[in-house]
Write a protein that holds these residues in place. Sequence first.
Motif, short mmCIF file in Angstrom:
data_model
loop_
_atom_site.label_atom_id
_atom_site.label_comp_id
_atom_site.label_asym_id
_atom_site.label_seq_id
_atom_site.Cartn_x
_atom_site.Cartn_y
_atom_site.Cartn_z
N SER A 43 0.66 -1.09 0.15
CA SER A 43 -0.20 0.24 -0.13
C SER A 43 1.08 0.90 -0.58
O SER A 43 1.95 1.66 0.15
N ALA A 44 0.36 2.35 -0.71
CA ALA A 44 0.82 3.26 -0.43
C ALA A 44 0.17 4.38 0.02
O ALA A 44 -0.98 4.69 -0.46
N LYS A 45 0.63 5.40 1.11
CA LYS A 45 0.35 6.54 2.05
C LYS A 45 0.74 8.23 1.48
O LYS A 45 1.84 8.00 1.42
N VAL A 46 -0.48 9.25 0.60
CA VAL A 46 -0.50 10.01 -0.14
C VAL A 46 -0.94 11.06 0.52
O VAL A 46 -1.89 10.94 0.73
N SER A 47 -0.72 11.95 1.87
CA SER A 47 -1.32 12.99 1.60
C SER A 47 -1.56 12.83 3.12
O SER A 47 -2.77 13.79 2.49
N GLY A 48 -1.32 11.79 3.80
CA GLY A 48 -2.10 11.10 4.96
C GLY A 48 -3.23 9.65 4.63
O GLY A 48 -3.72 9.03 5.26
N TYR A 49 -3.40 9.57 3.32
CA TYR A 49 -4.34 8.68 3.01
C TYR A 49 -3.78 7.79 2.34
O TYR A 49 -2.62 7.51 1.62
N LYS A 50 -4.01 6.38 3.06
CA LYS A 50 -4.01 5.12 2.87
C LYS A 50 -4.69 4.45 1.18
O LYS A 50 -5.89 4.33 1.39
N PHE A 51 -3.57 4.19 0.07
CA PHE A 51 -4.04 3.15 -1.08
C PHE A 51 -3.50 1.86 -1.24
O PHE A 51 -2.57 1.89 -1.27
N ASP A 52 -4.48 0.76 -1.11
CA ASP A 52 -3.75 -0.36 -1.53
C ASP A 52 -3.55 -0.72 -2.92
O ASP A 52 -4.77 -0.81 -3.30
N LEU A 53 -2.80 -0.83 -3.24
CA LEU A 53 -2.42 -1.10 -4.03
C LEU A 53 -2.15 -2.78 -5.21
O LEU A 53 -2.72 -2.58 -6.24
N VAL A 54 -1.75 -3.59 -4.41
CA VAL A 54 -1.28 -4.85 -4.92
C VAL A 54 -1.67 -5.96 -3.51
O VAL A 54 -1.22 -5.50 -2.39
N ASN A 55 -2.58 -6.24 -4.62
CA ASN A 55 -2.61 -7.66 -3.38
C ASN A 55 -1.57 -8.99 -3.91
O ASN A 55 -1.40 -9.48 -5.12
N ILE A 56 -0.50 -9.10 -2.60
CA ILE A 56 0.83 -9.82 -3.61
C ILE A 56 0.19 -11.42 -3.17
O ILE A 56 1.22 -12.73 -3.36
N PHE A 57 -0.78 -11.79 -2.31
CA PHE A 57 -0.99 -13.12 -1.66
C PHE A 57 -1.64 -13.98 -2.69
O PHE A 57 -0.61 -15.53 -3.15
N PRO A 58 -2.34 -13.69 -3.74
CA PRO A 58 -2.66 -15.01 -4.92
C PRO A 58 -1.61 -15.10 -6.41
O PRO A 58 -1.37 -15.90 -6.47
N MET A 59 -0.73 -13.91 -6.15
CA MET A 59 0.60 -14.16 -6.57
C MET A 59 1.27 -15.33 -5.53
O MET A 59 2.38 -15.53 -6.50
N LEU A 60 1.18 -15.27 -5.13
CA LEU A 60 2.55 -15.75 -4.60
C LEU A 60 2.07 -17.40 -5.18
O LEU A 60 0.89 -18.15 -4.69
N PRO A 61 3.68 -18.63 -5.16
CA PRO A 61 3.63 -20.12 -5.26
C PRO A 61 2.50 -20.50 -4.30
O PRO A 61 2.12 -20.26 -3.47
N GLU A 62 1.30 -21.29 -4.88
CA GLU A 62 0.56 -22.16 -3.89
C GLU A 62 1.27 -22.20 -2.38
O GLU A 62 0.09 -22.51 -1.44
N ASN A 63 2.27 -23.28 -3.06
CA ASN A 63 3.10 -23.56 -1.75
C ASN A 63 3.68 -22.54 -0.69
O ASN A 63 3.40 -23.20 0.81
N MET A 64 3.32 -21.54 -0.84
CA MET A 64 3.23 -19.75 0.02
C MET A 64 2.25 -19.82 0.56
O MET A 64 1.87 -18.60 1.16
N GLN A 65 1.03 -19.95 -0.10
CA GLN A 65 -0.68 -19.91 0.73
C GLN A 65 -1.00 -20.16 1.22
O GLN A 65 -1.30 -21.91 1.24
N SER A 66 -1.11 -20.05 2.99
CA SER A 66 -1.86 -20.58 3.57
C SER A 66 -3.44 -20.94 2.82
O SER A 66 -3.99 -20.77 2.88
N GLN A 67 -3.55 -21.89 3.60
CA GLN A 67 -5.01 -23.01 4.06
C GLN A 67 -5.77 -21.67 4.56
O GLN A 67 -7.32 -22.29 4.37
#
Length: 347
Positions: free
Chosen positions: A312-336
Amino acid sequence: MVVFFLGPVCLIMLFISAVRFNSIFLRILPVILMGLLLFYNWDFYVMAGRAFVKHCLLWCVLALILSQFVSLKLPFFGKMVTGFLAVSIACIASIWAASGTVTSPVPAQTLASITQATARCHPGDSAPLEGDNLSQFRALMEEMTVERDILEQSREKEWKDNDRWYSVEGVLSDGEDFSISFFKPGDDPELMRVEIGNSAEYYKAENENQDLAASWISGRVEQKQRSEILDRYRQPLKTLKDSFALEGTVCSFTVPQELPANLEITIVALPEEKNSVVYFLEDQQEKGGWIPGETYSFDVSAYGSYRYIHLSAKVSGYKFDLVNIFPMLPENMQSQSPQDRFFDSGI
Protein backbone atom coordinates in the motif's frame (compact mmCIF):
# COMPACT_ATOMS: atom_id res chain seq x y z
CA MET A 1 -24.50 19.92 39.12
CA VAL A 2 -26.83 19.59 42.13
CA VAL A 3 -24.14 21.26 44.26
CA PHE A 4 -24.06 24.22 41.86
CA PHE A 5 -27.80 24.76 42.35
CA LEU A 6 -28.11 23.99 46.07
CA GLY A 7 -24.92 25.87 47.01
CA PRO A 8 -26.25 29.39 46.35
CA VAL A 9 -29.62 28.50 47.95
CA CYS A 10 -27.93 27.34 51.14
CA LEU A 11 -25.71 30.42 51.24
CA ILE A 12 -28.70 32.71 50.79
CA MET A 13 -30.54 30.91 53.60
CA LEU A 14 -27.46 31.28 55.80
CA PHE A 15 -27.28 35.00 55.05
CA ILE A 16 -30.97 35.51 55.90
CA SER A 17 -30.50 33.61 59.16
CA ALA A 18 -27.47 35.79 59.96
CA VAL A 19 -29.53 38.94 59.46
CA ARG A 20 -32.26 37.52 61.66
CA PHE A 21 -29.85 36.65 64.48
CA ASN A 22 -27.72 39.78 63.91
CA SER A 23 -24.44 37.85 63.44
CA ILE A 24 -21.78 39.83 61.56
CA PHE A 25 -19.57 36.76 60.97
CA LEU A 26 -22.43 34.75 59.50
CA ARG A 27 -23.24 37.70 57.21
CA ILE A 28 -19.69 37.95 55.81
CA LEU A 29 -19.05 34.21 55.39
CA PRO A 30 -21.86 33.46 52.86
CA VAL A 31 -21.00 36.58 50.86
CA ILE A 32 -17.37 35.47 50.52
CA LEU A 33 -18.34 31.89 49.65
CA MET A 34 -20.93 33.10 47.13
CA GLY A 35 -18.31 35.32 45.47
CA LEU A 36 -15.87 32.39 45.13
CA LEU A 37 -18.60 30.11 43.81
CA LEU A 38 -19.61 32.64 41.13
CA PHE A 39 -16.01 33.47 40.22
CA TYR A 40 -14.95 29.88 39.50
CA ASN A 41 -18.23 28.85 37.82
CA TRP A 42 -19.28 32.06 36.10
CA ASP A 43 -20.05 30.52 32.69
CA PHE A 44 -22.28 27.88 34.24
CA TYR A 45 -24.27 30.41 36.26
CA VAL A 46 -24.73 32.64 33.21
CA MET A 47 -26.27 29.67 31.38
CA ALA A 48 -28.32 28.69 34.44
CA GLY A 49 -29.55 32.28 34.86
CA ARG A 50 -30.59 32.46 31.23
CA ALA A 51 -32.45 29.14 31.56
CA PHE A 52 -34.16 30.36 34.77
CA VAL A 53 -35.40 33.59 33.15
CA LYS A 54 -36.58 31.75 30.03
CA HIS A 55 -38.27 28.75 31.63
CA CYS A 56 -38.82 29.35 35.36
CA LEU A 57 -39.16 33.03 36.27
CA LEU A 58 -42.87 33.51 35.57
CA TRP A 59 -43.89 30.30 37.32
CA CYS A 60 -41.66 31.06 40.32
CA VAL A 61 -43.20 34.54 40.74
CA LEU A 62 -46.73 33.09 40.62
CA ALA A 63 -45.74 30.34 43.10
CA LEU A 64 -44.20 32.92 45.46
CA ILE A 65 -47.33 35.09 45.40
CA LEU A 66 -49.56 32.07 46.02
CA SER A 67 -47.35 30.88 48.88
CA GLN A 68 -47.65 34.25 50.63
CA PHE A 69 -51.44 34.04 50.60
CA VAL A 70 -51.30 30.51 51.99
CA SER A 71 -48.86 31.47 54.77
CA LEU A 72 -50.40 34.79 55.91
CA LYS A 73 -50.83 33.62 59.50
CA LEU A 74 -47.40 32.02 59.77
CA PRO A 75 -44.39 33.75 61.38
CA PHE A 76 -41.61 35.23 59.23
CA PHE A 77 -39.51 32.06 59.21
CA GLY A 78 -42.56 29.98 58.27
CA LYS A 79 -43.36 32.33 55.38
CA MET A 80 -39.74 32.11 54.20
CA VAL A 81 -39.75 28.30 54.25
CA THR A 82 -43.13 28.14 52.49
CA GLY A 83 -41.97 30.57 49.81
CA PHE A 84 -38.73 28.67 49.30
CA LEU A 85 -40.57 25.36 48.89
CA ALA A 86 -43.11 26.88 46.50
CA VAL A 87 -40.40 28.47 44.34
CA SER A 88 -38.34 25.26 44.35
CA ILE A 89 -41.31 23.14 43.27
CA ALA A 90 -42.23 25.65 40.54
CA CYS A 91 -38.64 25.78 39.30
CA ILE A 92 -38.25 22.00 39.20
CA ALA A 93 -41.63 21.54 37.50
CA SER A 94 -40.94 24.16 34.83
CA ILE A 95 -37.49 22.70 34.09
CA TRP A 96 -39.00 19.22 33.84
CA ALA A 97 -41.64 20.50 31.44
CA ALA A 98 -39.06 22.33 29.29
CA SER A 99 -36.66 19.39 29.11
CA GLY A 100 -37.30 15.93 27.74
CA THR A 101 -36.53 13.73 24.77
CA VAL A 102 -37.17 14.90 21.22
CA THR A 103 -37.27 12.68 18.13
CA SER A 104 -36.38 14.32 14.81
CA PRO A 105 -35.48 17.78 16.21
CA VAL A 106 -35.54 19.22 12.67
CA PRO A 107 -39.00 18.83 11.05
CA ALA A 108 -39.14 16.47 8.07
CA GLN A 109 -40.71 19.25 5.99
CA THR A 110 -37.67 21.46 6.64
CA LEU A 111 -35.26 18.64 5.76
CA ALA A 112 -37.15 17.94 2.52
CA SER A 113 -36.89 21.61 1.53
CA ILE A 114 -33.07 21.67 1.63
CA THR A 115 -31.86 22.77 -1.81
CA GLN A 116 -28.18 23.28 -1.03
CA ALA A 117 -26.04 21.95 1.82
CA THR A 118 -22.36 21.80 2.80
CA ALA A 119 -20.77 19.69 5.52
CA ARG A 120 -17.95 21.42 7.40
CA CYS A 121 -15.30 20.54 9.96
CA HIS A 122 -14.21 23.58 11.98
CA PRO A 123 -11.36 24.28 11.73
CA GLY A 124 -10.77 22.33 8.56
CA ASP A 125 -12.22 21.45 5.20
CA SER A 126 -15.74 21.14 3.82
CA ALA A 127 -17.65 18.95 1.39
CA PRO A 128 -20.87 19.56 -0.56
CA LEU A 129 -23.79 17.28 0.31
CA GLU A 130 -25.48 16.07 -2.85
CA GLY A 131 -27.43 13.02 -4.02
CA ASP A 132 -27.01 10.03 -1.71
CA ASN A 133 -25.06 12.02 0.89
CA LEU A 134 -27.87 14.56 1.25
CA SER A 135 -30.44 11.75 1.45
CA GLN A 136 -28.36 10.05 4.16
CA PHE A 137 -28.20 13.30 6.14
CA ARG A 138 -31.98 13.74 5.94
CA ALA A 139 -32.51 10.15 7.12
CA LEU A 140 -29.98 10.62 9.93
CA MET A 141 -31.77 13.72 11.21
CA GLU A 142 -35.24 12.16 10.93
CA GLU A 143 -34.20 9.16 13.03
CA MET A 144 -32.23 11.19 15.60
CA THR A 145 -33.36 11.23 19.24
CA VAL A 146 -31.95 13.97 21.49
CA GLU A 147 -32.68 15.83 24.70
CA ARG A 148 -33.50 19.52 24.98
CA ASP A 149 -30.54 21.46 26.36
CA ILE A 150 -32.19 24.01 28.64
CA LEU A 151 -28.76 25.41 29.60
CA GLU A 152 -28.14 26.16 25.89
CA GLN A 153 -24.49 25.20 26.28
CA SER A 154 -23.76 25.59 22.56
CA ARG A 155 -25.21 29.12 22.32
CA GLU A 156 -21.83 30.88 22.54
CA LYS A 157 -19.87 28.38 20.47
CA GLU A 158 -18.43 30.24 17.49
CA TRP A 159 -15.63 30.12 14.90
CA LYS A 160 -13.12 31.47 17.42
CA ASP A 161 -13.27 28.25 19.44
CA ASN A 162 -10.16 26.08 19.17
CA ASP A 163 -12.17 22.89 19.73
CA ARG A 164 -13.00 20.92 16.62
CA TRP A 165 -16.70 21.07 15.76
CA TYR A 166 -18.92 20.15 12.84
CA SER A 167 -21.86 21.62 10.95
CA VAL A 168 -24.14 21.30 7.96
CA GLU A 169 -25.03 24.66 6.45
CA GLY A 170 -27.17 25.54 3.47
CA VAL A 171 -30.30 27.08 2.01
CA LEU A 172 -33.95 26.00 2.11
CA SER A 173 -36.35 26.17 -0.82
CA ASP A 174 -37.84 29.43 0.53
CA GLY A 175 -34.38 31.06 0.47
CA GLU A 176 -33.91 30.91 4.25
CA ASP A 177 -30.47 29.97 5.59
CA PHE A 178 -30.03 27.09 8.02
CA SER A 179 -27.17 25.73 10.07
CA ILE A 180 -27.07 22.55 12.19
CA SER A 181 -23.93 22.42 14.33
CA PHE A 182 -22.49 19.64 16.49
CA PHE A 183 -19.95 20.05 19.31
CA LYS A 184 -18.09 17.29 21.16
CA PRO A 185 -17.01 18.76 24.56
CA GLY A 186 -14.59 16.14 25.86
CA ASP A 187 -16.29 13.30 27.72
CA ASP A 188 -19.63 15.12 28.00
CA PRO A 189 -22.63 14.41 25.73
CA GLU A 190 -22.43 15.82 22.21
CA LEU A 191 -24.16 19.21 21.81
CA MET A 192 -26.35 20.30 18.89
CA ARG A 193 -27.48 23.75 17.76
CA VAL A 194 -30.18 24.17 15.09
CA GLU A 195 -30.41 27.62 13.48
CA ILE A 196 -33.10 28.37 10.90
CA GLY A 197 -33.35 32.00 9.91
CA ASN A 198 -33.18 34.08 13.11
CA SER A 199 -34.33 31.32 15.48
CA ALA A 200 -32.19 28.77 17.29
CA GLU A 201 -32.87 25.59 19.24
CA TYR A 202 -30.42 23.74 21.48
CA TYR A 203 -30.15 20.01 22.10
CA LYS A 204 -27.73 17.43 23.49
CA ALA A 205 -27.11 13.70 23.15
CA GLU A 206 -28.91 11.44 25.61
CA ASN A 207 -25.55 10.23 26.96
CA GLU A 208 -21.82 10.64 26.35
CA ASN A 209 -21.68 7.53 24.14
CA GLN A 210 -24.34 8.67 21.67
CA ASP A 211 -22.88 9.94 18.40
CA LEU A 212 -25.27 12.42 16.80
CA ALA A 213 -23.72 13.48 13.49
CA ALA A 214 -20.16 14.68 14.17
CA SER A 215 -18.60 11.41 13.01
CA TRP A 216 -20.85 11.25 9.96
CA ILE A 217 -19.91 14.79 8.89
CA SER A 218 -16.23 14.09 9.50
CA GLY A 219 -16.53 10.98 7.32
CA ARG A 220 -18.07 12.94 4.42
CA VAL A 221 -15.32 15.57 4.56
CA GLU A 222 -12.58 12.94 4.72
CA GLN A 223 -14.21 11.09 1.82
CA LYS A 224 -14.06 14.26 -0.27
CA GLN A 225 -10.43 14.93 0.69
CA ARG A 226 -9.48 11.34 -0.12
CA SER A 227 -11.18 11.60 -3.52
CA GLU A 228 -9.27 14.79 -4.30
CA ILE A 229 -5.93 13.18 -3.38
CA LEU A 230 -6.79 10.10 -5.41
CA ASP A 231 -7.73 12.18 -8.46
CA ARG A 232 -4.50 14.16 -8.17
CA TYR A 233 -2.19 11.14 -7.86
CA ARG A 234 -4.18 8.41 -9.59
CA GLN A 235 -1.81 8.09 -12.55
CA PRO A 236 1.48 7.88 -10.60
CA LEU A 237 -0.14 5.46 -8.13
CA LYS A 238 -1.23 3.32 -11.07
CA THR A 239 2.31 3.49 -12.45
CA LEU A 240 3.62 2.28 -9.08
CA LYS A 241 1.07 -0.55 -9.04
CA ASP A 242 1.82 -1.63 -12.62
CA SER A 243 5.56 -1.67 -11.93
CA PHE A 244 5.17 -4.40 -9.32
CA ALA A 245 6.60 -7.76 -10.37
CA LEU A 246 7.13 -11.13 -8.71
CA GLU A 247 9.80 -13.52 -10.00
CA GLY A 248 10.04 -16.67 -7.95
CA THR A 249 10.03 -15.31 -4.42
CA VAL A 250 11.54 -11.89 -5.20
CA CYS A 251 9.17 -8.92 -5.46
CA SER A 252 10.15 -5.59 -7.01
CA PHE A 253 8.59 -2.22 -7.84
CA THR A 254 9.71 1.18 -9.13
CA VAL A 255 8.82 4.50 -7.51
CA PRO A 256 7.47 6.97 -10.12
CA GLN A 257 8.63 10.57 -10.38
CA GLU A 258 5.27 12.28 -9.84
CA LEU A 259 4.52 11.16 -6.28
CA PRO A 260 5.12 13.70 -3.43
CA ALA A 261 8.05 13.67 -1.02
CA ASN A 262 5.82 12.56 1.89
CA LEU A 263 5.13 9.24 0.14
CA GLU A 264 5.02 6.19 2.41
CA ILE A 265 5.12 2.65 1.01
CA THR A 266 4.20 -0.28 3.24
CA ILE A 267 4.51 -3.99 2.51
CA VAL A 268 2.74 -5.78 5.35
CA ALA A 269 2.35 -9.54 5.76
CA LEU A 270 1.16 -12.11 8.28
CA PRO A 271 3.26 -15.32 8.07
CA GLU A 272 1.54 -18.59 8.93
CA GLU A 273 4.09 -19.42 11.63
CA LYS A 274 3.90 -16.03 13.42
CA ASN A 275 1.25 -14.38 15.56
CA SER A 276 2.27 -10.89 14.51
CA VAL A 277 2.66 -9.03 11.23
CA VAL A 278 5.98 -8.33 9.53
CA TYR A 279 7.00 -5.42 7.29
CA PHE A 280 9.29 -5.68 4.30
CA LEU A 281 11.64 -2.78 3.43
CA GLU A 282 10.74 -1.17 6.73
CA ASP A 283 14.26 0.21 7.11
CA GLN A 284 13.95 2.07 3.81
CA GLN A 285 10.99 4.04 5.10
CA GLU A 286 12.80 4.91 8.32
CA LYS A 287 16.10 5.87 6.62
CA GLY A 288 14.69 8.68 4.56
CA GLY A 289 11.96 7.57 2.24
CA TRP A 290 11.75 6.51 -1.35
CA ILE A 291 13.81 7.85 -4.24
CA PRO A 292 11.83 8.59 -7.44
CA GLY A 293 12.93 6.40 -10.33
CA GLU A 294 14.57 3.86 -8.01
CA THR A 295 13.63 0.16 -8.09
CA TYR A 296 13.30 -1.68 -4.79
CA SER A 297 13.05 -5.41 -4.15
CA PHE A 298 12.45 -7.84 -1.28
CA ASP A 299 12.39 -11.61 -0.88
CA VAL A 300 9.38 -13.34 0.66
CA SER A 301 11.11 -16.71 1.10
CA ALA A 302 12.06 -15.88 4.70
CA TYR A 303 8.78 -17.44 5.80
CA GLY A 304 7.07 -20.64 4.72
CA SER A 305 3.59 -19.37 3.92
CA TYR A 306 1.43 -16.27 4.42
CA ARG A 307 -2.12 -15.58 5.49
CA TYR A 308 -1.98 -12.23 3.72
CA ILE A 309 0.58 -9.90 2.15
CA HIS A 310 -0.02 -6.67 0.26
CA LEU A 311 1.57 -3.38 -0.75
CA SER A 312 0.00 0.00 0.00
CA ALA A 313 1.00 3.63 -0.48
CA LYS A 314 0.12 6.58 1.76
CA VAL A 315 -0.06 9.99 0.09
CA SER A 316 -0.82 13.19 2.04
CA GLY A 317 -2.07 11.13 4.96
CA TYR A 318 -4.39 8.85 2.94
CA LYS A 319 -3.64 5.18 2.46
CA PHE A 320 -4.35 3.33 -0.80
CA ASP A 321 -4.00 -0.44 -1.07
CA LEU A 322 -2.39 -1.09 -4.47
CA VAL A 323 -1.16 -4.68 -4.85
CA ASN A 324 -2.57 -7.85 -3.30
CA ILE A 325 0.53 -10.06 -3.38
CA PHE A 326 -1.08 -13.09 -1.76
CA PRO A 327 -2.71 -14.61 -4.90
CA MET A 328 0.58 -14.09 -6.81
CA LEU A 329 2.56 -16.27 -4.43
CA PRO A 330 3.38 -19.89 -5.31
CA GLU A 331 0.63 -22.20 -4.03
CA ASN A 332 2.87 -23.71 -1.37
CA MET A 333 3.33 -20.22 0.12
CA GLN A 334 -0.40 -19.50 0.34
CA SER A 335 -1.90 -20.38 3.72
CA GLN A 336 -4.90 -22.70 3.85
CA SER A 337 -6.43 -20.18 6.30
CA PRO A 338 -6.04 -16.86 4.48
CA GLN A 339 -7.21 -13.55 5.92
CA ASP A 340 -8.56 -10.83 3.68
CA ARG A 341 -6.90 -7.56 4.73
CA PHE A 342 -6.65 -6.01 1.27
CA PHE A 343 -9.09 -3.28 0.30
CA ASP A 344 -8.82 -2.50 -3.39
CA SER A 345 -8.52 1.27 -3.96
CA GLY A 346 -9.87 0.97 -7.49
CA ILE A 347 -6.66 2.20 -9.10
